[in-house]
Enzyme design. Structure first.
Site, PDB file in Angstrom:
ATOM      1  N   VAL A 126      35.290 -12.559 -24.531  1.00 16.63           N
ATOM      2  CA  VAL A 126      36.169 -11.921 -23.488  1.00 16.63           C
ATOM      3  C   VAL A 126      37.732 -12.294 -23.788  1.00 16.63           C
ATOM      4  O   VAL A 126      37.917 -13.599 -24.055  1.00 16.63           O
ATOM      5  CB  VAL A 126      35.834 -12.337 -21.980  1.00 16.63           C
ATOM      6  CG1 VAL A 126      36.955 -11.590 -21.169  1.00 16.63           C
ATOM      7  CG2 VAL A 126      34.674 -12.179 -21.365  1.00 16.63           C
ATOM      8  N   GLY A 181      45.122  -0.357 -37.739  1.00 14.91           N
ATOM      9  CA  GLY A 181      43.990  -1.111 -37.793  1.00 14.91           C
ATOM     10  C   GLY A 181      43.975  -1.572 -36.597  1.00 14.91           C
ATOM     11  O   GLY A 181      43.117  -2.615 -35.919  1.00 14.91           O
ATOM     12  N   LYS A 199      33.680  -6.496 -21.064  1.00 10.59           N
ATOM     13  CA  LYS A 199      34.527  -7.894 -20.648  1.00 10.59           C
ATOM     14  C   LYS A 199      34.639  -8.450 -19.173  1.00 10.59           C
ATOM     15  O   LYS A 199      34.124  -9.483 -18.723  1.00 10.59           O
ATOM     16  CB  LYS A 199      35.883  -8.083 -21.394  1.00 10.59           C
ATOM     17  CG  LYS A 199      35.801  -7.755 -22.678  1.00 10.59           C
ATOM     18  CD  LYS A 199      37.254  -7.457 -23.516  1.00 10.59           C
ATOM     19  CE  LYS A 199      36.908  -7.250 -24.664  1.00 10.59           C
ATOM     20  NZ  LYS A 199      38.295  -6.622 -25.487  1.00 10.59           N
TER      21      LYS A 199
END
Ligand SMILES: NC(=O)c1ccc[n+]([C@@H]2O[C@H](COP(=O)([O-])OP(=O)(O)OC[C@H]3O[C@@H](n4cnc5c(N)ncnc54)[C@H](OP(=O)(O)O)[C@@H]3O)[C@@H](O)[C@H]2O)c1
Length: 422
Positions: A126, A181, A199
């Site tokens: 996370v 990216g 998460k």
């Protein structure tokens, strides 16, 4: 302590680099050196230069027979394969560290039971480099957690920040994010809100001892946000963020991931670009805010290695933070439809007499009351865009309202709503 890296990609390579670069300070803090001795790759014959000094395997069953290895670091990603691998490792009593949120979103409770006293680290799963697992599980352990509000997906935050700051359209910013990216070739997982949801579920397990799965919670993505929503947000002092929210209200718990209009003066509203942040409100400590790099090779490696150091120190923290597994939190997870919030509603309509009156009548018939209203006429005299913000209502009421509005003959295209976060 000897370790094996399973999957030497972005994070795996970062772990090797940081272990080498910071070897002395890591050894001093851990009480012993942490040494990579083996790597699992997909194809041994194509192994990269950075693993050539290790014993390289492409057969997992062969790797786990290597008794010299103290900890196995899973950095392959995905769900099914790492799940099988980690189950096998735990059944053999092997310590595991992983950065894999997708796996933990589905299997964390089962893996916790299987692990028992066997060390199992997942700090990197996370918010990458931000030590939020340790903060919640250790630093804030004396508190009931009232809420967690996170910006947990750097891709979405990068896209929304650039839409807000540069007035660009979603598709345009996504393309740039992919070129830089910051976004995957298939961005669905990020922009659909699923990554942030994974998460959030991990954090909720620690904060509330709750074993929810992705299907149990509200998940909405950012791909329908338009330049018009950005215009409205800017005009009225809001920014738009993809938020992951856990909120406790007496015995009810909301878990939700969705884009939200957020007042610009909130601390978390100022978190821009690929950065992550999490605000946690504890009943005793009040609010604490955590900010940093939510992804990236070195930042994520930093979190992975913090778990390895804990294992070397022989720190025995319960994986999800509860030594007494029998505790009943008494919390009820609200269904998506039961979650209340204020809403922003955008509609495109034909610019005809009486349109606003008809819409406001339908709104009040559905129990949705208007907080503010704005009409932006089309300069060519065609369709007009109207924006409403509402007082608090349930998601189910808003859904019924949208169903009633979308069939009106003067409504053009699909009505669009965003929640407003207080
Ligand atoms: N990247 C981040 O910033 C970040 C942040 C936080 C958490 N994470 C998590 O960390 C994990 C790894 O992410 P990543 O970004 O490092 O992914 P990645 O760059 O795609 O690396 C994964 C590596 O695993 C290898 N692999 C795939 N299947 C394999 C198999 N069957 N056996 C052995 N190796 C195999 C891949 O090899 P090939 O190249 O041959 O496919 C690749 O080298 C994921 O769970 C991710 O969610 C990543």
């Amino acid at each position: 302590m000897k370790i094996a890296i399973l999957g030497v990609g972005t994070v795996g390579s970062g772990v090797l680099e940081v272990l080498e670069q910071n070897a002395s300070i890591i050894a001093a803090r851990a009480g012993e050196s942490i040494t990579p001795v083996a790597a699992l790759v997909r194809d041994k014959s194509k192994a990269k230069e950075n693993v050539k000094h290790l014993k390289v395997y492409d057969d997992f069953d062969e790797l786990i027979e290597n008794d010299e290895i103290d900890v196995f670091v899973e950095l392959i990603g995905g769900v099914d394969l790492p799940y099988k691998m980690i189950k096998k490792l735990l059944s053999k009593g092997k310590a595991v560290v992983t950065a894999n949120k997708a796996l933990l979103a589905y299997h964390r409770s089962e893996l916790e039971s299987l692990a028992g006293e066997i060390p199992f680290g997942f700090e990197a799963s996370v918010a990458g480099g931000i030590p939020i697992i340790k903060a919640l599980r250790e630093g804030l352990a004396a508190n009931h957690i009232n809420s967690i509000t996170g910006i947990l997906n750097g891709t979405c935050n990068y896209i929304l920040t650039n839409m807000m700051n540069k007035g660009l359209a979603f598709d345009e910013v996504l393309k740039t994010a992919q070129e830089l990216g910051y976004a995957e070739a298939d961005p669905t997982f990020d922009v659909g809100g699923f990554d942030a949801a994974h998460k959030l579920l991990i954090l909720a397990s620690i904060a509330y001892k709750l074993d929810a799965k992705p299907d149990d919670i509200l998940i909405e993505g950012i791909s329908d946000i338009s330049a018009e929503d950005i215009y409205f947000a800017s005009e009225f002092g809001y920014t738009i963020k993809l938020l992951a929210v856990a909120k406790r209200n007496e015995n009810n718990l909301e878990l939700r991931v969705h884009p939200a209009l957020l007042s610009k003066d909130k601390m978390i509203a100022k978190v821009d670009g690929v950065m992550n942040a999490i605000s946690v409100v504890g009943d005793q400590v009040g609010e604490s805010l955590y900010y940093g790099a939510g992804a990236g090779s070195r930042a994520t490696a930093s979190a992975v290695i913090s778990d390895l150091i804990d294992i070397a120190r022989k720190i025995k923290t319960p994986m999800l933070g509860y030594k007494d597994k029998g505790l009943d939190s008494g919390l009820k997870l609200l269904k998506s439809d039961e979650i209340s919030s204020k809403f922003y509603l955008r509609l495109k309509v034909r610019d005809e007499l009486g349109v606003i009156a008809k819409i406001t009548n339908i709104m009040s018939a559905n129990g949705v009351s208007i907080d503010s209203f704005l009409q932006k006429p089309n300069s060519n005299g065609g369709d007009a865009t109207i924006y409403f913000t509402t007082h608090t209502c349930k998601s189910a009421q808003m859904k019924a309202l949208i169903d009633a509005i979308r069939i009106l003959d003067f409504v053009v295209g699909e009505p669009f709503v965003i929640r407003i976060e207080k």
